[in-house]
Scaffold this motif. Structure first.
Motif, PDB file in Angstrom:
ATOM      1  N   ARG A  68       0.855  -1.418  -0.197  1.00 56.94           N
ATOM      2  CA  ARG A  68       0.037   0.104   0.022  1.00 56.94           C
ATOM      3  C   ARG A  68       0.813   1.185  -0.002  1.00 56.94           C
ATOM      4  O   ARG A  68       1.836   1.016   0.564  1.00 56.94           O
ATOM      5  CB  ARG A  68      -0.903  -0.052   1.479  1.00 56.94           C
ATOM      6  CG  ARG A  68      -1.962  -1.042   1.021  1.00 56.94           C
ATOM      7  CD  ARG A  68      -3.059  -1.006   2.252  1.00 56.94           C
ATOM      8  NE  ARG A  68      -2.499  -0.728   3.608  1.00 56.94           N
ATOM      9  CZ  ARG A  68      -2.399  -1.775   4.557  1.00 56.94           C
ATOM     10  NH1 ARG A  68      -2.815  -2.886   4.165  1.00 56.94           N
ATOM     11  NH2 ARG A  68      -1.896  -1.376   5.900  1.00 56.94           N
ATOM     12  N   PRO A  69       0.412   2.297  -0.473  1.00 55.49           N
ATOM     13  CA  PRO A  69      -0.640   2.494  -1.321  1.00 55.49           C
ATOM     14  C   PRO A  69      -0.833   1.775  -2.647  1.00 55.49           C
ATOM     15  O   PRO A  69       0.435   1.811  -3.211  1.00 55.49           O
ATOM     16  CB  PRO A  69      -0.947   3.956  -1.395  1.00 55.49           C
ATOM     17  CG  PRO A  69       0.644   4.519  -1.546  1.00 55.49           C
ATOM     18  CD  PRO A  69       1.367   3.380  -0.633  1.00 55.49           C
ATOM     19  N   TYR A  70      -1.957   1.294  -3.280  1.00 57.06           N
ATOM     20  CA  TYR A  70      -1.891   0.679  -4.273  1.00 57.06           C
ATOM     21  C   TYR A  70      -3.132   1.402  -5.236  1.00 57.06           C
ATOM     22  O   TYR A  70      -3.994   2.068  -4.765  1.00 57.06           O
ATOM     23  CB  TYR A  70      -2.239  -0.806  -4.388  1.00 57.06           C
ATOM     24  CG  TYR A  70      -3.476  -1.112  -3.516  1.00 57.06           C
ATOM     25  CD1 TYR A  70      -4.821  -0.889  -4.033  1.00 57.06           C
ATOM     26  CD2 TYR A  70      -3.241  -1.401  -2.258  1.00 57.06           C
ATOM     27  CE1 TYR A  70      -5.871  -1.544  -3.245  1.00 57.06           C
ATOM     28  CE2 TYR A  70      -4.537  -1.704  -1.176  1.00 57.06           C
ATOM     29  CZ  TYR A  70      -5.491  -1.652  -1.866  1.00 57.06           C
ATOM     30  OH  TYR A  70      -6.821  -2.087  -1.001  1.00 57.06           O
ATOM     31  N   ALA A  71      -2.940   1.293  -6.594  1.00 59.08           N
ATOM     32  CA  ALA A  71      -3.930   1.618  -7.452  1.00 59.08           C
ATOM     33  C   ALA A  71      -5.177   0.654  -7.580  1.00 59.08           C
ATOM     34  O   ALA A  71      -4.748  -0.548  -7.462  1.00 59.08           O
ATOM     35  CB  ALA A  71      -3.340   2.102  -8.802  1.00 59.08           C
ATOM     36  N   ASN A  72      -6.184   0.992  -7.743  1.00 54.87           N
ATOM     37  CA  ASN A  72      -7.548   0.089  -7.774  1.00 54.87           C
ATOM     38  C   ASN A  72      -7.096  -0.792  -9.063  1.00 54.87           C
ATOM     39  O   ASN A  72      -7.639  -1.860  -9.013  1.00 54.87           O
ATOM     40  CB  ASN A  72      -8.830   0.965  -7.986  1.00 54.87           C
ATOM     41  CG  ASN A  72      -9.232   1.604  -6.403  1.00 54.87           C
ATOM     42  OD1 ASN A  72      -8.813   0.874  -5.408  1.00 54.87           O
ATOM     43  ND2 ASN A  72      -9.880   2.434  -6.482  1.00 54.87           N
ATOM     44  N   GLU A  73      -6.707  -0.124 -10.033  1.00 54.76           N
ATOM     45  CA  GLU A  73      -6.542  -1.084 -11.396  1.00 54.76           C
ATOM     46  C   GLU A  73      -5.366  -1.968 -10.963  1.00 54.76           C
ATOM     47  O   GLU A  73      -5.563  -3.145 -11.471  1.00 54.76           O
ATOM     48  CB  GLU A  73      -5.836   0.117 -12.387  1.00 54.76           C
ATOM     49  CG  GLU A  73      -5.938  -0.607 -14.078  1.00 54.76           C
ATOM     50  CD  GLU A  73      -7.409  -1.010 -14.318  1.00 54.76           C
ATOM     51  OE1 GLU A  73      -7.420  -1.748 -14.991  1.00 54.76           O
ATOM     52  OE2 GLU A  73      -8.251  -0.275 -13.879  1.00 54.76           O
ATOM     53  N   GLU A  74      -4.469  -1.784 -10.340  1.00 55.58           N
ATOM     54  CA  GLU A  74      -3.643  -2.861  -9.919  1.00 55.58           C
ATOM     55  C   GLU A  74      -4.095  -4.232  -9.558  1.00 55.58           C
ATOM     56  O   GLU A  74      -4.278  -5.168  -9.788  1.00 55.58           O
ATOM     57  CB  GLU A  74      -2.531  -2.608  -8.905  1.00 55.58           C
ATOM     58  CG  GLU A  74      -1.521  -3.588  -8.508  1.00 55.58           C
ATOM     59  CD  GLU A  74      -0.425  -3.156  -7.739  1.00 55.58           C
ATOM     60  OE1 GLU A  74       0.569  -3.788  -7.519  1.00 55.58           O
ATOM     61  OE2 GLU A  74      -0.352  -1.879  -6.998  1.00 55.58           O
ATOM     62  N   ILE A  75      -5.359  -3.865  -8.476  1.00 53.96           N
ATOM     63  CA  ILE A  75      -5.895  -4.932  -7.596  1.00 53.96           C
ATOM     64  C   ILE A  75      -6.996  -5.580  -8.938  1.00 53.96           C
ATOM     65  O   ILE A  75      -6.984  -6.974  -8.686  1.00 53.96           O
ATOM     66  CB  ILE A  75      -6.834  -4.488  -6.666  1.00 53.96           C
ATOM     67  CG1 ILE A  75      -6.116  -3.849  -5.364  1.00 53.96           C
ATOM     68  CG2 ILE A  75      -7.691  -5.220  -6.015  1.00 53.96           C
ATOM     69  CD1 ILE A  75      -5.277  -4.781  -4.690  1.00 53.96           C
ATOM     70  N   LYS A  76      -7.490  -4.985  -9.608  1.00 47.10           N
ATOM     71  CA  LYS A  76      -8.381  -5.367 -10.637  1.00 47.10           C
ATOM     72  C   LYS A  76      -7.552  -6.396 -11.771  1.00 47.10           C
ATOM     73  O   LYS A  76      -8.090  -7.408 -11.887  1.00 47.10           O
ATOM     74  CB  LYS A  76      -9.075  -4.318 -11.684  1.00 47.10           C
ATOM     75  CG  LYS A  76     -10.082  -3.553 -10.858  1.00 47.10           C
ATOM     76  CD  LYS A  76     -10.706  -2.650 -11.733  1.00 47.10           C
ATOM     77  CE  LYS A  76     -11.526  -1.703 -10.974  1.00 47.10           C
ATOM     78  NZ  LYS A  76     -11.955  -0.562 -12.071  1.00 47.10           N
TER      79      LYS A  76
END
Length: 176
Positions: A68-76
């Motif tokens: 963290r922090p991470y981008a939501n796109e990375e999780i997707k």
């Protein structure tokens, strides 16, 4: 039939500590030892200032760590990756099941079809060799020859079909 249930993913924000600053991996072991959910991917997010012991986590069954922090796109993207892997595992399990089914059909063909056809073929050949054409007439003798020829062709066809099936079955390898 292999399990083909819904896809799940376990996404957690850090592991619980045992009070000594070491992560508690017991829940990971429990999750990975439960039937039908042992394939659920586990992704742990962590704060960059608190680096986890990744070696122990991977050995326990954690699939991935994301800082963290991470981008939501990375999780997707990572969830999509595990979703695709899950479906590939399902395809592999279904293929393995189909090959096992094919193997049982092959055994049935070998035992229940080839053996009686072989007996029938041998009976026709023996009958044809025992009978003289001049005692039964040319027409009946020709029918016996045709019957013998067709039983031989049918036996060879089934035998070749079984050999081809066995050859194909031996050439499939399903990785576990």
């Amino acid at each position: 039939m292999p399990y083909a249930g819904p896809f799940f993913i376990y996404l957690a924000e850090e592991l619980l500590s045992d009070g000594k600053g070491t992560a508690n991996y017991e829940f990971v072991h429990q999750l990975k030892s439960t039937t039908h959910i042992e394939f659920i991917p586990i992704i742990i997010t962590y704060n960059q200032t608190m680096l986890p012991n990744k070696k122990n986590g991977y050995q326990a069954g954690i699939n991935e760590y994301i800082s963290r922090p991470y981008a939501n796109e990375e999780i997707k993207v990572r969830v999509r990756h595990y979703y695709d892997l899950y479906h590939l595992k399902q395809v592999r399990l279904n293929l393995q099941h189909m090959l096992e089914t094919k193997d049982s059909i092959h055994a049935m063909l070998s035992k229940d079809l080839r053996a009686p056809l072989g007996t029938l073929r041998n009976m026709h050949t023996t009958l044809l060799n025992m009978i003289d054409e001049k005692y039964i007439g040319k027409d009946i003798y020709t029918v016996l020859q045709t019957m013998n020829h067709h039983s031989e062709e049918l036996y060879l066809f089934v035998d070749n079909l079984i050999k081809l099936s066995r050859y194909q079955l031996n050439n499939y390898l399903v990785y576990k």
